[in-house]
Motif scaffolding. Structure first.
Motif: not given
Length: 501
Positions: A72-76, A82-93
């Motif tokens: 999966f791509g990064p979370v927006c 409660w969301i521990k996944l990597p986040q980024s503005e580069d997220c639109v996947t």
């Protein structure tokens, strides 16, 4: 060379054995498991970063070689703890799950739009095997990330001035439309039918489905819609949205758009922000009721409904407390109904004790959500054309183990229906009982039939009537006992008209 490919997310010859497809931006290498092909983290627009922050989606840049699509791509960017996944503005996947076996006729497609109040959530919430139940029923699943919070619903006068269409805000909805356009262009490469596309979602995802039903930008991009526990009400004006954006800039001492674009994401996320669509004149050109009254809505069959215990999860946020004190109850109601609380409301939702006040707030929120869905279905039914299928979900599933207590979506709570409608019981180690398993098979059958034909009915399933404006034609979803004991709901045409004002 292999290290270079790995660094930029592209595969080398070592991945040649993986299933590969070619789309308009390049080749993808996915994974196959138990007859299900998955392609994860596919960019469908250019990264909305730097000068592209808050702009309308731009075309994705094509890549050379074969891009790995197994994670999966990064979370927006968002504030959900409660969301521990990597986040980024580069997220639109987006992500695609499709049958490995080719069929004589292309497969129908379901596009899942996640919920989260337009501020939280992500398209990978069901995990890397999340599409298997739908694929086993002959349906391709696409799930998407879209911009959220201040990054997805920010309007500003300077943003409107620089945009070719003079609109701003609604970036999250523009992303959703871009995802629909991507599916139209590319889904055939995965064995899908671009002429049989259903958009579906729960909570804010359901609201997104309803909103796209009245968006001119989405016209012709989908053929059916499923809105669970979420529709859309009157939209604020663009001027109202721009005022909120201007106030944010002033609070950050960065009144100009160029300065706001230079801020780090953390600075923006620290500010209070309400994510909401606005009547920008492009994504939305009129109020939903006006669209239906004039017959300008996107004319598609709709399957929609709500759950019997929505208020368990949503009332605490609406009333600011999990336990509502009787002494504070009427003051809380005045926030909703004004200084003069309608006697009908006080009679139907009394609050003489703390327990009674708390229970009444839960019922009030549940009934108000029901009213909104009943009203949307009625609006579609009165407009003629494609039918609406309305449901009322009343099932209380098996509880989790004592060491993992249910904390959200308990009973027939908010989002509780998702695990049944999309065949997700396997994801939770609960002691599912016969009623749970039977309801999953029934709802998964209804949902996938609707995706395939626009009608939930099929062999072996209880008849689901088209909604005709009467409560009796709303399908109750639960065990026979639950339907008998909990299937009644207020006559929304009389008892809660005041709540809609």
């Amino acid at each position: 060379m292999a290290l270079l490919f790995a660094a930029i997310g592209l595969s080398s010859a070592a991945h040649a054995a993986s299933p590969t497809v070619t789309i308009d931006s390049g080749a993808l290498s996915g994974a196959e498991k138990d007859g299900v092909m998955s392609y994860l983290g596919i960019p469908y627009v250019a990264p909305p970063i730097g000068d592209l922050r808050w702009r309308a989606p731009q075309p994705v840049k094509a890549w050379r070689g074969v891009r790995q699509a197994t994670e999966f791509g990064p979370v927006c960017r968002q504030t959900a703890d409660w969301i521990k996944l990597p986040q980024s503005e580069d997220c639109v996947t987006l992500n695609v799950w499709a049958p490995a076996r080719k069929a004589a006729r292309p497969y129908p497609v379901l596009i899942w739009i996640h919920g989260g109040a337009f501020a939280n959530g992500h398209g990978g919430e069901w995990g890397p095997d999340g599409g298997k139940s739908l694929v086993q029923k002959g349906v391709i699943l696409v799930s998407i990330n879209y911009r959220l919070g201040v990054f997805g619903f920010f309007a500003h006068p300077e943003l409107s001035a620089e945009a070719p269409d003079h609109a701003s805000g609604n970036q999250g909805f523009r992303d959703q439309v871009a995802a629909l356009q991507w599916v139209r262009r590319n889904i055939a490469a995965f064995g899908g039918d671009s002429g049989r596309v259903t958009i579906a979602g729960s909570s804010a995802g359901g609201s997104s489905v309803a909103a796209l039903t009245v968006s001119p930008l989405a016209k012709g991009l989908f053929q059916r819609g499923i809105a669970e526990s979420g529709v859309v009400g009157p939209l604020p004006t663009k001027a109202t949205a721009e005022t909120a954006g201007t106030a944010l800039g002033q609070a950050l001492a960065t009144p100009h758009l160029s300065d706001l674009r230079k801020l780090g994401a953390e600075d923006l996320l620290k500010q209070s922000w309400r994510s909401a669509p606005n009547l920008d004149g492009v994504v939305f050109t009129e109020q939903p009721q006006q669209s239906f009254a004039a017959g300008r809505q996107n004319k598609t069959p709709m399957l929609l409904g709500w759950n019997a215990d929505e208020g368990l999860d949503l009332a605490p946020a609406a009333f600011g407390a999990k336990i509502v004190a009787a002494a504070d109850y009427e003051r809380q109601l005045q926030k909703l109904f004004g200084p003069q609380i309608p006697p009908l409301i006080l009679a139907q939702y009394p609050g003489k004790t703390d327990a009674q006040a708390t229970e009444s707030t839960q019922r009030l929120v549940t009934d108000f959500i029901g009213l909104r869905h009943f009203g949307w279905a009625t609006m579609q039914q009165k407009a003629g054309g494609p039918p609406a299928y309305l449901y009322y979900y009343v099932h209380s599933p098996a509880e989790p183990s004592a060491d993992q207590p249910c904390y959200y979506g308990c009973k027939a709570g908010h989002t509780s229906e998702i695990r049944f409608a999309y065949g997700q019981l396997w994801r939770e180690a609960r002691r599912w009982n016969a009623d749970d398993l039977a309801l999953q098979e029934q709802m998964l059958g209804y949902w996938t039939n609707f995706v395939k034909t626009g009608d939930p009915n099929g062999p072996g399933l209880p008849k689901w009537p088209m909604f005709d404006g009467k409560p009796d034609t709303a399908q109750r979803l639960g065990s026979p006992t639950e339907i008998r004991e909990r299937g009644a709901f207020p006559d929304f045409r009389q008892s809660l008209d005041l709540a809609a004002q």
